[in-house]
Design an enzyme around this catalytic site. Structure first.
Site, PDB file in Angstrom:
ATOM      1  N   GLY A  15       0.774  -1.233   0.000  1.00  0.00           N
ATOM      2  CA  GLY A  15       0.000   0.000   0.000  1.00  0.00           C
ATOM      3  C   GLY A  15       0.802   1.278   0.000  1.00  0.00           C
ATOM      4  O   GLY A  15       0.240   2.352   0.248  1.00  0.00           O
ATOM      5  N   ASP A  64       8.098  -8.117   3.422  1.00  0.00           N
ATOM      6  CA  ASP A  64       8.155  -8.887   2.183  1.00  0.00           C
ATOM      7  C   ASP A  64       7.009  -9.896   2.242  1.00  0.00           C
ATOM      8  O   ASP A  64       7.068 -10.871   2.991  1.00  0.00           O
ATOM      9  CB  ASP A  64       9.501  -9.600   2.076  1.00  0.00           C
ATOM     10  CG  ASP A  64       9.604 -10.486   0.843  1.00  0.00           C
ATOM     11  OD1 ASP A  64       8.625 -10.563   0.059  1.00  0.00           O
ATOM     12  OD2 ASP A  64      10.655 -11.129   0.663  1.00  0.00           O
ATOM     13  N   VAL A  65       5.951  -9.654   1.466  1.00  0.00           N
ATOM     14  CA  VAL A  65       4.773 -10.519   1.565  1.00  0.00           C
ATOM     15  C   VAL A  65       5.054 -11.943   1.074  1.00  0.00           C
ATOM     16  O   VAL A  65       4.264 -12.849   1.318  1.00  0.00           O
ATOM     17  CB  VAL A  65       3.569  -9.925   0.804  1.00  0.00           C
ATOM     18  CG1 VAL A  65       3.178  -8.580   1.389  1.00  0.00           C
ATOM     19  CG2 VAL A  65       3.851  -9.825  -0.686  1.00  0.00           C
ATOM     20  N   TYR A 152       1.597 -14.117 -15.402  1.00  0.00           N
ATOM     21  CA  TYR A 152       0.803 -13.060 -14.774  1.00  0.00           C
ATOM     22  C   TYR A 152      -0.685 -13.304 -15.013  1.00  0.00           C
ATOM     23  O   TYR A 152      -1.502 -13.267 -14.085  1.00  0.00           O
ATOM     24  CB  TYR A 152       1.229 -11.705 -15.338  1.00  0.00           C
ATOM     25  CG  TYR A 152       0.528 -10.517 -14.720  1.00  0.00           C
ATOM     26  CD1 TYR A 152       0.862 -10.082 -13.445  1.00  0.00           C
ATOM     27  CD2 TYR A 152      -0.454  -9.821 -15.424  1.00  0.00           C
ATOM     28  CE1 TYR A 152       0.230  -8.985 -12.875  1.00  0.00           C
ATOM     29  CE2 TYR A 152      -1.093  -8.723 -14.861  1.00  0.00           C
ATOM     30  CZ  TYR A 152      -0.751  -8.317 -13.592  1.00  0.00           C
ATOM     31  OH  TYR A 152      -1.377  -7.233 -13.021  1.00  0.00           O
TER      32      TYR A 152
END
Length: 250
Positions: A15, A64-65, A152
């Site tokens: 975000g 870091d997701v 993607y």
């Protein structure tokens, strides 16, 4: 527009800029408390300052997701800091473009598994708050052929399918699950900003495919996310809504 979000607690992963910041800002403008994460301290600090100007509580942390433990700790810590969790927005993308091991790994690790893992942590917190909303960010690439970026498009299609499954599964917990599929959104430092400067032929070709004659803006996706996260969308679940200015129609 008052969407009744004042005092609600919202997490937006990724975000600190672009679409993620556009969504965080839309919630903050509605009076929500907002927690964001990102990987760049400078952009996080700038985003935190901007969001704080709207008066709600703001949490901004580096995360870091793709790191399962770090993601879990961020969500739990942010919810504790805000006093609970009502809305979880899963936004980051690894932008896996190339049809090779690296491209597929980036897409699966970030676009898909970070979203799945975020839900594992966030869902019990949202249920404990009496219900709320999950919002996943896909792409129109997941709704049609994605020849330039096979990984993607495939993982974004998986996000759309998972949205439907979660919507059915979580209805009994009073949790709605919806998906936004942005078209080409331009913002500083983003994919289309880069293309405008370094691949003008691609940029002009995409621009010509959009009936409204311009790229989308991050705040336009943000307003849709705020609506979906609010009680104004109380009877909307399991849906994927394209925010593309008619790009898929041409």
């Amino acid at each position: 527009m008052d969407l009744g979000l004042k005092g609600r607690n919202v997490i937006v992963t990724g975000g600190s800029r672009g679409i993620g910041f556009g969504m965080a800002e839309a919630f903050a403008k509605e009076g929500a408390n907002v927690a964001i994460c990102g990987r760049t301290p400078a952009s996080l600090g700038k985003a935190r300052d901007s969001l704080s100007a709207h008066g709600g509580k703001v949490v901004a942390e580096a995360c870091d997701v793709g790191d399962a433990d770090a993601l879990k700790a961020f969500i739990e810590g942010a919810a504790a800091s805000m006093g609970g969790l009502h809305v979880m927005v899963n936004n980051p993308s690894g932008f896996g473009r190339t049809d090779d091991e690296d491209g597929w790994k980036a897409g699966l690790d970030i676009d898909l598994m970070a979203l799945v893992r975020a839900g594992w942590t966030a869902i019990p917190l949202i249920e404990a708050a009496g219900g709320g909303s999950l919002i996943h960010i896909s792409s129109i690439s997941g709704l049609m052929a994605s020849v330039r970026t096979p990984p993607y498009g495939a993982v974004k299609a998986a996000v759309i399918q998972y949205t439907r499954t979660q919507a059915v599964d979580l209805a009994s917990k009073n949790i709605r699950v919806n998906c936004i599929a942005p078209g080409s959104i331009e913002f500083p430092g983003g994919v289309w900003d880069d293309a405008r400067q370094n691949n003008p032929a691609l940029y002009k070709g995409i621009l010509a495919s959009i009936p409204h004659g311009r790229m989308g803006r991050a705040d336009e996706v943000g307003k849709l996310a705020a609506f979906l996260g609010s009680d104004a969308a109380s009877w909307v679940t399991g849906q994927t809504i394209a925010a593309d200015g008619g790009q898929m129609l041409s």
